[in-house]
Scaffold this active site. Structure first.
Site, mmCIF file in Angstrom:
data_model
loop_
_atom_site.group_PDB
_atom_site.id
_atom_site.type_symbol
_atom_site.label_atom_id
_atom_site.label_comp_id
_atom_site.label_asym_id
_atom_site.label_seq_id
_atom_site.Cartn_x
_atom_site.Cartn_y
_atom_site.Cartn_z
ATOM 1 N N ASP A 55 53.962 19.484 -20.994
ATOM 2 C CA ASP A 55 55.351 19.955 -21.792
ATOM 3 C C ASP A 55 55.418 19.588 -22.816
ATOM 4 O O ASP A 55 56.009 19.226 -24.498
ATOM 5 C CB ASP A 55 56.602 19.564 -21.286
ATOM 6 N N ASP A 94 53.661 20.884 -15.510
ATOM 7 C CA ASP A 94 55.117 20.373 -15.780
ATOM 8 C C ASP A 94 56.875 21.056 -16.145
ATOM 9 O O ASP A 94 57.484 22.305 -16.524
ATOM 10 C CB ASP A 94 54.907 20.430 -17.321
ATOM 11 N N LYS A 122 55.277 18.251 -12.226
ATOM 12 C CA LYS A 122 55.001 17.293 -12.570
ATOM 13 C C LYS A 122 57.130 17.226 -13.060
ATOM 14 O O LYS A 122 57.489 18.283 -14.118
ATOM 15 C CB LYS A 122 54.142 17.006 -13.068
ATOM 16 N N GLU A 191 53.239 6.381 -17.381
ATOM 17 C CA GLU A 191 52.488 6.563 -19.219
ATOM 18 C C GLU A 191 53.160 4.816 -19.463
ATOM 19 O O GLU A 191 54.162 4.783 -19.484
ATOM 20 C CB GLU A 191 53.361 7.368 -19.603
#
Ligand code: KIV
Length: 274
Positions: A55, A94, A122, A191
């Site tokens: 995204d 995503d 995801k 992340e």
């Protein structure tokens, strides 16, 4: 081009069990984001293992300042484009903001992504998302979880910041990683978390971890395409980014240089981590 080249060697499409095998064998997984067929074809040719239609497209393609405006229609459109460029590379889609707010919504969005060509979806977070992960994986939909800096939480986080620096937050991240794996996730993106913590999480769970700003101890690495090509996204350049086009000399060369650097363990270096 490779996808239509009759001389090209037959290449095996990666699968969920194959990704797990790479972790078990200590082979690093090389991942990038992609949004269209042309770049996807070149990534496939360069031997990139996994492509994510992230995204992040809201920021790098659409020019928004967050990922929140991205819709399921946007993701499905780009998944279709990318899928047509791939012959071997594993494709992840995503789930955009709030499309995974309930198990039923997530099932509907995931079904559309898989029907457009993705092999996995995801989603960000743990907490109530554990029920969503369980619901999807019980229905044979492979799921990649995403912990640490979760960009869809930017309004509550107050910016794009490193997560898990304090002891309590680090403990919570380890617990969440175990929980998403136990709920049925097949892969985990980490992340912007301290490198040491990402290594600890990677050792604590059976499923592969893919890091971005999470150090060299993850089972694989992912970068946003535009960052790898040194394109100015209009946003501050995070320290985990490296311009591989400068070394690679061409787009294909940049993808190959990135793949070599990840597989040989030269990227990310300590200067790219926290
Ligand atoms: O949307 C995206 O591109 C992502 C990657 C940064 C992992 O989630």
């Amino acid at each position: 081009m490779y996808a239509n080249d009759p001389q090209a060697p037959a290449r095996i499409r990666l699968t969920v069990p194959a990704l797990r095998k790479l972790k078990a064998e200590g082979q690093r997984i090389v991942a990038l984001t992609a949004y269209d067929a042309g770049f996807a074809r070149s990534m496939d040719e360069a031997g990139i293992d996994l492509v994510l239609v992230g995204d992040s497209l809201g920021m790098v393609c659409q020019g928004h300042d967050s990922t929140l405006p991205v819709t399921v229609d946007d993701i499905v459109y780009h998944v279709g484009c990318v899928a047509r460029g791939l012959s071997r590379t594993f494709l992840v889609a995503d789930l955009p903001f709030q499309s995974d707010a309930t198990p039923e919504r997530a099932l509907e969005a995931s079904t559309r992504c898989l029907q457009a060509g993705a092999a996995m979806v995801k989603l960000e977070g743990a907490g109530h998302k554990l029920e969503v992960i369980r619901f999807l994986s019980d229905r044979e939909i492979p799921v990649c979880a995403h912990l640490g800096l979760t960009p869809q939480s930017v309004l509550r986080l107050g910016g794009y910041k490193v997560q898990g620096r304090e002891a309590a937050a680090a403990r919570k991240l380890v617990e969440d990683a175990r929980a998403v794996a136990a709920a049925g996730a097949d892969l985990l993106v980490l992340e912007c978390v301290p490198s040491e913590l990402a290594s600890e999480i990677t050792a604590a769970i059976d499923i592969p971890t893919i890091g971005i700003g999470a150090g060299a101890g993850c089972d694989g690495q992912i970068l946003v395409l535009h960052d790898l090509l040194g394109l100015n996204s209009g946003h501050r350049r995070p320290r985990f980014v490296k311009d591989f086009l400068a070394d690679g000399g061409s787009v294909l060369g940049a993808f190959q240089a990135y793949a070599d650097a990840v597989r040989s363990g030269t990227f990310p270096g300590p200067e790219h981590g926290y």
